[in-house]
Design a protein around this motif. Structure first.
Motif, PDB file in Angstrom:
ATOM      1  N   VAL A  54      -7.748   2.214  -0.055  1.00  0.00           N
ATOM      2  CA  VAL A  54      -7.308   0.741  -0.330  1.00  0.00           C
ATOM      3  C   VAL A  54      -6.252   0.411   0.774  1.00  0.00           C
ATOM      4  N   LEU A  55      -5.171   1.300   1.268  1.00  0.00           N
ATOM      5  CA  LEU A  55      -4.461   0.916   2.247  1.00  0.00           C
ATOM      6  C   LEU A  55      -5.155   0.392   3.356  1.00  0.00           C
ATOM      7  N   LYS A  56      -6.258   1.049   3.798  1.00  0.00           N
ATOM      8  CA  LYS A  56      -6.962   0.830   5.168  1.00  0.00           C
ATOM      9  C   LYS A  56      -7.462  -0.604   4.797  1.00  0.00           C
ATOM     10  N   LEU A  57      -8.045  -0.933   3.848  1.00  0.00           N
ATOM     11  CA  LEU A  57      -8.554  -2.320   3.473  1.00  0.00           C
ATOM     12  C   LEU A  57      -7.233  -3.461   3.509  1.00  0.00           C
ATOM     13  N   LEU A  58      -6.024  -3.141   2.920  1.00  0.00           N
ATOM     14  CA  LEU A  58      -5.065  -3.943   2.924  1.00  0.00           C
ATOM     15  C   LEU A  58      -4.619  -4.132   4.562  1.00  0.00           C
ATOM     16  N   VAL A  62      -4.464  -8.168   5.049  1.00  0.00           N
ATOM     17  CA  VAL A  62      -3.101  -8.703   4.879  1.00  0.00           C
ATOM     18  C   VAL A  62      -2.056  -8.089   5.911  1.00  0.00           C
ATOM     19  N   GLY A  63      -2.300  -6.874   6.301  1.00  0.00           N
ATOM     20  CA  GLY A  63      -1.234  -6.337   7.151  1.00  0.00           C
ATOM     21  C   GLY A  63       0.173  -5.870   6.341  1.00  0.00           C
ATOM     22  N   GLU A  64       0.813  -5.075   6.918  1.00  0.00           N
ATOM     23  CA  GLU A  64       2.136  -4.509   6.179  1.00  0.00           C
ATOM     24  C   GLU A  64       3.154  -5.582   6.148  1.00  0.00           C
ATOM     25  N   SER A  65       3.352  -6.506   7.201  1.00  0.00           N
ATOM     26  CA  SER A  65       4.291  -7.625   6.974  1.00  0.00           C
ATOM     27  C   SER A  65       4.272  -8.634   5.844  1.00  0.00           C
ATOM     28  N   PRO A  67       4.003 -10.029   2.243  1.00  0.00           N
ATOM     29  CA  PRO A  67       4.575  -9.701   1.054  1.00  0.00           C
ATOM     30  C   PRO A  67       3.640  -9.189  -0.076  1.00  0.00           C
ATOM     31  N   ARG A  68       2.297  -9.660   0.147  1.00  0.00           N
ATOM     32  CA  ARG A  68       1.345  -9.249  -0.974  1.00  0.00           C
ATOM     33  C   ARG A  68       1.014  -7.688  -0.726  1.00  0.00           C
ATOM     34  N   TYR A  69       1.162  -7.103   0.598  1.00  0.00           N
ATOM     35  CA  TYR A  69       0.968  -5.784   0.876  1.00  0.00           C
ATOM     36  C   TYR A  69       1.597  -4.846  -0.128  1.00  0.00           C
ATOM     37  N   LEU A  70       3.176  -4.976  -0.112  1.00  0.00           N
ATOM     38  CA  LEU A  70       3.618  -4.047  -1.135  1.00  0.00           C
ATOM     39  C   LEU A  70       3.130  -4.103  -2.520  1.00  0.00           C
ATOM     40  N   ARG A  77      -1.219   2.461  -6.404  1.00  0.00           N
ATOM     41  CA  ARG A  77      -0.650   3.484  -7.031  1.00  0.00           C
ATOM     42  C   ARG A  77      -0.760   3.611  -8.641  1.00  0.00           C
ATOM     43  N   ASP A  78      -0.630   2.642  -9.215  1.00  0.00           N
ATOM     44  CA  ASP A  78      -0.577   2.569 -10.729  1.00  0.00           C
ATOM     45  C   ASP A  78      -2.202   2.744 -11.043  1.00  0.00           C
ATOM     46  N   GLY A  79      -2.911   2.478 -10.409  1.00  0.00           N
ATOM     47  CA  GLY A  79      -4.453   2.594 -10.570  1.00  0.00           C
ATOM     48  C   GLY A  79      -4.753   4.100 -10.751  1.00  0.00           C
ATOM     49  N   LEU A  80      -3.864   4.762  -9.864  1.00  0.00           N
ATOM     50  CA  LEU A  80      -4.609   6.353  -9.731  1.00  0.00           C
ATOM     51  C   LEU A  80      -3.668   7.101 -10.855  1.00  0.00           C
TER      52      LEU A  80
END
Length: 290
Positions: A54-58, A62-65, A67-70, A77-80
Motif C-alpha cells: 500500500v505504501l508503494k502505491l501511496l 500522493v507522496g509522504e508530504s 496530508p492524505r498520506y498519513l 494499518r487498521d485494515g491489517l
C-alpha cells in the motif's frame, strides 16, 4: 475496534479514485510502484495486502508530504488488524461467518431485514445449534457445528456489550410464527427475543405484518443487512444473503437504495410495542401446545 474489512474497502475506493484522477491504469500504477500488476486490483478490491504494498502505491499517488498520506496509511494499518474471529478458538466458525463478524466489528448501527429466520445476533444457543444441525443433515454443509455456534454466540457481544451497536431489526411474521426448530426451542427463542426487544435500549425489533402498506409497494426479494460506522469516511455496507454466499454491496448509490428500502419496511412495520405483543402471543401459543 474497527472493521478491518470496512477499512480495506475504504482504502480500495481511495486508491482507485486517486489512480483515476492521475489518469493511470492499474497496470501503469503497478509498474510505477514496482509491483505485480495484480497488486493494484487486489488493494482496490479490499483484499488483505502487506502494508509495504500500500505504501508503494501511496508514494506514487500522493507522496509522504501530502496530508492524505498519513490518513490512508492509518486506514491501511487498521485494515491489517486481526479480530477475535481470527483466533484459534474460533477457527471452526467458518469463513462466511468470520467475514460477517469482521463487518459487524465496530459498527455504529446494524440494520437487518429478515424474511424467514431470526438473525444470528438474536439467536439462542439452542436455536443456533438446531439450525446448524439442519444444515449438516439436509444441505450437507461443510461446517463445524460447535465452532459455528461458538462464533454466533461470540458475535452477539457486538450488540450486547456496553456501548454496543445500535441494532434495528425488521422481521416478517413467519420468522416468529413458523417452526424451523422444535417447539420448546422456539418458545425459549421467542422469550429471549422478547427480553432483548423490551429491555435493551440499543435493540429495536419490529414485525412487518402481512397487510402492511409498503408505500410504493416495492418488496425485497431476500434478506439483507446494513452496516454504518462511527467514522463518516468509512463506507456504509450492504450485505445481501443468498443461499451459498453473502453478496457485499460497497458502491454508495447501491447501498443507499438498500437503506431507503429498509426505512420503507421499518416505517410500514408495527411499533416496537405492538411487535412485542405479537411475539408474546406467538410464545403463548407454543406454551399452550406443550
Amino acid at each position: 475496534m474497527v472493521s478491518p474489512l470496512a477499512r480495506r474497502l475504504r482504502l480500495g475506493v481511495a486508491i482507485r479514485e486517486l489512480r483515476e484522477a492521475a489518469g493511470h491504469t492499474s497496470a501503469q500504477l503497478a509498474r510505477e510502484a514496482g509491483l505485480d500488476r495484480t497488486a493494484v486490483s487486489k488493494v482496490e478490491n479490499g483484499e488483505r495486502r502487506p502494508l509495504d504494498t500500500v505504501l508503494k502505491l501511496l508514494d506514487v499517488l500522493v507522496g509522504e508530504s501530502d496530508p492524505r498520506y498519513l490518513t490512508l496509511q492509518r486506514v491501511a494499518r487498521d485494515g491489517l488488524a486481526r479480530g477475535w474471529w481470527t483466533q484459534p478458538d474460533f477457527a471452526g466458525m467458518g469463513e462466511r461467518q468470520a467475514r460477517t463478524a469482521d463487518i459487524e466489528s465496530g459498527a455504529r448501527t446494524i440494520r437487518e431485514y429478515q424474511n424467514a429466520m431470526l438473525p444470528g445476533l438474536l439467536q439462542t444457543e439452542a436455536y443456533a445449534r438446531h439450525r446448524g444441525q439442519v444444515a449438516l443433515d439436509f444441505d450437507h454443509a461443510n461446517l463445524d457445528l460447535n465452532g459455528t455456534v461458538a462464533g454466533r454466540m461470540r458475535r452477539q457481544h457486538q450488540v450486547s456489550d456496553p456501548g454496543g451497536s445500535e441494532y434495528d431489526v425488521v422481521l416478517e411474521p413467519q420468522a416468529i410464527e413458523r417452526l424451523p426448530v422444535p417447539p420448546a426451542v422456539m418458545r425459549e427463542q421467542l422469550h429471549h427475543l422478547l427480553t432483548l426487544a423490551t429491555t435493551r435500549e440499543n435493540i429495536s425489533v419490529r414485525v412487518l405484518p402481512v397487510d402492511a402498506r409498503l408505500g410504493r409497494g416495492y418488496v425485497p426479494r431476500c434478506t439483507f443487512s446494513l452496516y454504518a460506522y462511527p467514522d463518516p469516511e468509512d463506507l456504509t455496507l450492504a450485505v445481501v444473503d443468498t443461499v451459498t454466499a453473502d453478496l457485499l454491496v460497497t458502491e454508495a448509490r447501491e447501498a443507499q437504495r438498500y437503506a431507503q428500502l429498509f426505512d420503507q419496511l421499518r416505517d410500514a412495520a408495527l411499533s416496537p410495542e405492538d411487535s412485542a405483543d405479537l411475539i408474546q402471543k406467538a410464545a403463548d401459543a407454543l406454551a399452550a401446545e406443550a
